[in-house]
Scaffold this active site. Structure first.
Site, PDB file in Angstrom:
ATOM      1  N   ARG A 107      51.389  39.151  34.587  1.00  0.00           N
ATOM      2  CA  ARG A 107      49.936  38.984  34.393  1.00  0.00           C
ATOM      3  C   ARG A 107      49.715  38.799  32.902  1.00  0.00           C
ATOM      4  O   ARG A 107      50.111  39.642  32.100  1.00  0.00           O
ATOM      5  CB  ARG A 107      49.171  40.215  34.886  1.00  0.00           C
ATOM      6  CG  ARG A 107      47.732  40.239  34.393  1.00  0.00           C
ATOM      7  CD  ARG A 107      46.885  41.269  35.072  1.00  0.00           C
ATOM      8  NE  ARG A 107      46.606  40.888  36.444  1.00  0.00           N
ATOM      9  CZ  ARG A 107      45.631  41.431  37.186  1.00  0.00           C
ATOM     10  NH1 ARG A 107      44.841  42.351  36.669  1.00  0.00           N
ATOM     11  NH2 ARG A 107      45.432  41.035  38.430  1.00  0.00           N
ATOM     12  N   ASP A 225      32.755  37.479  41.886  1.00  0.00           N
ATOM     13  CA  ASP A 225      33.703  38.198  41.022  1.00  0.00           C
ATOM     14  C   ASP A 225      32.932  38.569  39.762  1.00  0.00           C
ATOM     15  O   ASP A 225      31.796  38.113  39.551  1.00  0.00           O
ATOM     16  CB  ASP A 225      34.909  37.277  40.715  1.00  0.00           C
ATOM     17  CG  ASP A 225      36.000  37.975  39.896  1.00  0.00           C
ATOM     18  OD1 ASP A 225      36.009  39.223  39.833  1.00  0.00           O
ATOM     19  OD2 ASP A 225      36.844  37.261  39.307  1.00  0.00           O
ATOM     20  N   CYS A 264      37.323  40.245  44.802  1.00  0.00           N
ATOM     21  CA  CYS A 264      38.710  40.629  44.500  1.00  0.00           C
ATOM     22  C   CYS A 264      38.810  42.021  43.892  1.00  0.00           C
ATOM     23  O   CYS A 264      39.867  42.633  43.954  1.00  0.00           O
ATOM     24  CB  CYS A 264      39.339  39.591  43.577  1.00  0.00           C
ATOM     25  SG  CYS A 264      38.578  39.504  41.949  1.00  0.00           S
TER      26      CYS A 264
HETATM   27  N1   CP Z   1      41.993  41.926  42.135  1.00  0.00           N
HETATM   28  C1   CP Z   1      42.887  42.264  41.197  1.00  0.00           C
HETATM   29  O1   CP Z   1      43.752  41.486  40.806  1.00  0.00           O
HETATM   30  O2   CP Z   1      42.752  43.542  40.740  1.00  0.00           O
HETATM   31  P1   CP Z   1      43.488  44.192  39.508  1.00  0.00           P
HETATM   32  O3   CP Z   1      42.930  43.555  38.264  1.00  0.00           O
HETATM   33  O4   CP Z   1      43.146  45.656  39.586  1.00  0.00           O
HETATM   34  O5   CP Z   1      44.963  43.936  39.613  1.00  0.00           O
HETATM   35  N1  NVA Z   2      38.283  37.152  37.081  1.00  0.00           N
HETATM   36  C1  NVA Z   2      38.777  38.491  36.886  1.00  0.00           C
HETATM   37  C2  NVA Z   2      39.648  38.896  38.014  1.00  0.00           C
HETATM   38  C3  NVA Z   2      40.177  40.286  37.940  1.00  0.00           C
HETATM   39  C4  NVA Z   2      41.101  40.630  39.074  1.00  0.00           C
HETATM   40  C5  NVA Z   2      39.505  38.571  35.570  1.00  0.00           C
HETATM   41  O1  NVA Z   2      40.263  37.632  35.243  1.00  0.00           O
HETATM   42  O2  NVA Z   2      39.330  39.555  34.855  1.00  0.00           O
END
Ligand code: CP
Ligand code: NVA
Length: 307
Positions: A107, A225, A264
């Site tokens: 990530r 979101d 999400c």
């Molecule tokens: N939805 C999602 O990816 O949540 P996190 O940021 O908690 O991993």
């Molecule tokens: N759009 C959000 C999603 C988090 C899971 C972000 O990138 O922070």
């Protein structure tokens, strides 16, 4: 190398196979203790390295439990406590982690970093969210939709708010599975054109509208979101632009009577969604969050050639 940087890396047939596998594995372990491995332990003796350059609750926890349920072992690396956080290159990190792990989930912010990791790794790389896209989330979303009894082809999905990474992957999924997206987003916050164009080229209707009520009219699903994604500025003018797109009971009532609500998570209650909707009878957000585990297991199995 079967990398999963976006849904189209796998393609519609493979994602459909992931959904089917997730449904079967989920059904096979109803009532089981959460850490008990699946009977076949398909990833026994495998290590999943997870690299986090951004915060996470669901992605971190669901991949952790996913690899354990498949019989393997998780290895979590936070950028702040690794040499990546002190400037070691992505390429060198990729080379080294490939010697320790059988797959790498990352990530991060810039999508180019995931691409670079995939270029230099000799094991599969999985995108656990970048500024561009969030394909793992969408496998869980598709699973939640299918479980609800709604067929994906022809589905009308309404998106409200920011045209962000989650919307980009939803639009990609629309192209792969033949559903349609009407996104109510303010001017200047439209989704990435490349995803919109690719989905339209596959025959999906992707509409960008300014009116929130128009976006939800006749929708089977209402999805939103956070208005401010990780790494973005909390700009006052952005929040003001997003305000008309808040999903409240009145807006939800503009969708089909049996429409479902997805998010999400994490949610910013009182911003993009009100309590009455996220805690209401049409919301499936907790199933959606649980489904991250089942979906991520299938992503791992696909990436490691076990699907
Ligand atoms: N939805 C999602 O990816 O949540 P996190 O940021 O908690 O991993
Ligand atoms: N759009 C959000 C999603 C988090 C899971 C972000 O990138 O922070």
């Amino acid at each position: 190398m079967p990398n999963f940087l976006n849904l189209s890396d796998a393609g519609g047939d493979a994602v459909a196979a992931m959904l089917s596998d997730a449904i079967d594995r989920k059904a096979a372990r109803v009532g089981w203790p959460k850490a008990k491995p699946d009977a076949d332990k398909p990833l026994a003796d495998h290590v999943l390295a997870m690299v986090f350059e951004k915060n996470s609750t669901r992605t971190r926890a669901s991949f952790d439990i996913a690899i354990r349920q498949l019989g393997g072992v998780p290895m979590i690396l936070d950028a702040g406590t690794t040499q990546l956080g002190r400037g070691e290159t992505i390429a060198d990190t990729a080379r080294v982690l490939s010697r320790y792990a059988d797959a790498i989930m990352i990530r991060t912010d810039d999508h180019a970093k995931v691409e670079e990791l995939a270029e230099y790794a000799s094991v599969p790389v999985i995108n656990g969210l970048t500024d561009l896209s969030h394909p793992c989330q969408i496998v869980a979303d598709l699973l939640t939709i299918v479980e609800s009894g709604k067929a994906l082809p022809g589905l009308e999905l309404a998106w409200l708010g920011d045209g962000n990474n989650v919307l980009a992957s939803l639009i990609e999924a629309a192209g792969l599975f033949g559903f349609h997206v009407r996104a109510g987003v303010p001017q200047g916050y439209e989704p990435e054109a490349r995803f919109v164009e690719a989905a339209r080229a596959k025959g999906s209707r992707i509409d960008i509208v300014r009116d929130a009520r128009e976006a939800v009219a006749g929708a089977d699903l209402v999805v939103t979101d956070t208005w401010v994604s990780m790494g973005q500025q909390h700009a006052h003018n952005k929040l003001a632009a997003m305000a008309p797109y808040q999903v409240d009971e009145r807006l939800m009532a503009g969708a089909k009577g049996d429409a479902l609500f997805l998010h999400c998570l994490p949610a910013h209650r009182g911003e993009e969604v009100v309590d009455a909707v996220i805690d209401g009878s049409q919301s499936r957000v907790w199933d959606e969050a649980e489904n991250r585990v089942h979906a991520q297991k299938s992503v791992l199995l696909w990436a490691l050639g076990k699907l």
